[in-house]
Design an enzyme around this catalytic site. Structure first.
Site, PDB file in Angstrom:
ATOM      1  N   ALA A  33      36.454  81.073  -3.042  1.00  0.00           N
ATOM      2  CA  ALA A  33      35.365  81.505  -2.160  1.00  0.00           C
ATOM      3  C   ALA A  33      35.833  81.355  -0.718  1.00  0.00           C
ATOM      4  CB  ALA A  33      34.114  80.670  -2.410  1.00  0.00           C
ATOM      5  N   LYS A  34      35.084  81.923   0.203  1.00  0.00           N
ATOM      6  CA  LYS A  34      35.401  81.778   1.618  1.00  0.00           C
ATOM      7  C   LYS A  34      34.193  82.186   2.427  1.00  0.00           C
ATOM      8  CE  LYS A  34      39.073  80.487   4.037  1.00  0.00           C
ATOM      9  NZ  LYS A  34      40.032  79.444   3.623  1.00  0.00           N
ATOM     10  N   GLY A  35      34.101  81.670   3.639  1.00  0.00           N
ATOM     11  CA  GLY A  35      33.002  82.020   4.514  1.00  0.00           C
ATOM     12  C   GLY A  35      33.455  82.105   5.953  1.00  0.00           C
TER      13      GLY A  35
END
Length: 423
Positions: A112-114
């Site tokens: 995941a990444k943000g």
């Protein structure tokens, strides 16, 4: 292969680079290639609007993202980036690289990444806190200690993680330290986390240099990016007897053939916010960085830095990817043909997510390890992962990057196959 309507056709975009890396590994996946589209499609992507009241009373809007690329092997894991160039494609690519990275290290996470498109240096501390808390509330339904665990990345730090943890905890009505990693120590953070990514670069570099017969004593090192990753790796290589002869950050490129005094440079950066005007080295042009004769090159800044043109200029034996996606696919081919070994990002800079895994485990048990225990466990996992990838590369006669993807994608797609499709 179905195309994604919300991505550009730019050849050198981070997402295009990732897709190219996936294509190169497909011939080595056998029957698992049936599930390859799993790798090409993020599971979930969220774009949020973040209205922020500034200190002067005005209201500005910022765009934020959270992407979960693949959750077949466990909850999502990946950092939160605050940078003016953040966009959906970049976050998608970073989340995909996290999927591969966690699988390559055999950690029980998906990718995941943000991020938020913002220059955090332009905000006051209070503005940064309000931005972080609103962003956390907007993505709150996606994250959680068993769903998706954010961590620091470019432009964020332990304080930002503390605000995220507190916001999420307030919204669910219970203090939940495991919702993020990279927190301050007294809020459930782990010893060794701050230096973990840079340490991982050093550990994999040391192990690879040993395999290549390259002694670290008086080894010449060039480092691009002097943030947490670049400075720590430079410090550790210096302690091992190497000479860091060239360092570049956003402000300057410094060169000293006899070796730059890294402890002094770190102290200078702390005092001045950059390496510019440091008196222990000579300033040279930014492009000159790629032409310095050295043994080890460490790109530890942003993605897409080693282009085909720069790959033809490099005068090194070993590239250690401290950054995510620093080498474009065309450059990869040139480095391979020039017999320059590349330890890929999904192995080389995985020290941070490995110690984040340790932090997550410690938060669940409320039992914390010493820094020596953390470092010993980290070194062991990194060396084992590199060893497995090295053996795969020798077996398939491919680069370390393709071998790392072969190891990782086998694990990801086997999990996808065995879990099946719902409904």
């Amino acid at each position: 292969m179905a195309s994604l309507s919300y991505v550009s056709d730019e050849v050198n975009s981070p997402w295009a680079t990732y897709l190219s890396q996936v294509e190169r590994v497909l011939p080595y996946l056998g029957e698992l290639s049936r599930w390859a589209d799993t790798l090409r499609h993020p599971k979930r992507a969220l774009i949020v609007d973040i209205p922020l009241e500034m200190d002067d009373g005005s209201v500005r809007h910022f765009e934020g993202f959270r992407v979960q690329h693949n959750l077949s092997r466990g909850p999502g894991k990946g950092g939160v980036r605050y940078h003016p160039d953040v966009n959906l494609e970049e976050v998608m690519a970073l989340s995909a690289w996290m999927t591969v990275k966690c699988a390559a290290l055999n950690l029980p996470f998906g990718g995941a990444k943000g991020g938020i498109r913002v220059d955090p240096r332009e905000l006051s501390v209070k503005e940064l806190e309000r931005l972080t808390r609103r962003y956390t509330s907007e993505i709150g339904s996606l994250i959680g200690p068993q769903q998706d665990i954010p961590a620091p990345d470019v432009g964020t730090n332990a304080q930002v993680m503390a605000w995220m943890m507190d916001t999420w905890s307030m919204n669910v009505g219970a203090t939940t330290t495991g919702v993020v990693t990279g927190k301050p120590i007294h809020l459930g953070g782990s010893l060794g986390r701050v230096k973990a990514t840079g340490r991982g670069v050093f550990v994999t570099g040391r192990a690879m240099a040993l395999r290549m017969g390259l002694p670290l004593e008086n080894c010449r090192v060039a480092v691009q990016g002097f943030g947490n990753v670049g400075s720590v790796s430079a410090e550790l290589f210096t302690e091992a007897g190497a000479k860091v002869i060239c360092v570049q950050d956003h402000s300057a490129t410094l060169f000293n053939a006899n070796g730059i005094a890294i402890p002094a440079l770190i102290e200078w950066q702390k005092q001045h916010g950059s390496i510019a005007n440091f008196r222990g080295a000579t300033a040279v042009s930014n492009e000159a960085f790629w032409e310095q004769g050295c043994d080890i090159l460490i790109p530890a800044a942003l993605e897409g830095q080693i282009t085909a043109e720069r790959a033809r200029k490099l005068m090194c034996s070993l590239v250690l990817e401290g950054a995510n996606g620093p080498t474009l696919p065309a450059a990869d081919d040139i480095l391979r043909d020039r017999d320059i070994t590349v330890v890929p990002d999904v192995i080389c800079n995985a020290g941070g997510v490995t110690v984040s895994y340790f932090e997550w485990v410690q938060d669940f048990s409320s039992f914390f390890w010493s820094e020596d225990e953390i470092n010993a466990r980290l070194d062991n996992i990194m060396e084992q992962a590199l060893g497995s990838v090295w053996l795969k590369a020798q077996s398939l006669k491919v680069t370390l990057r393709t071998a790392a993807y072969a190891v990782a994608c086998e694990r990801i797609l086997t999990a996808r196959k065995e879990r099946g499709l719902y409904p």
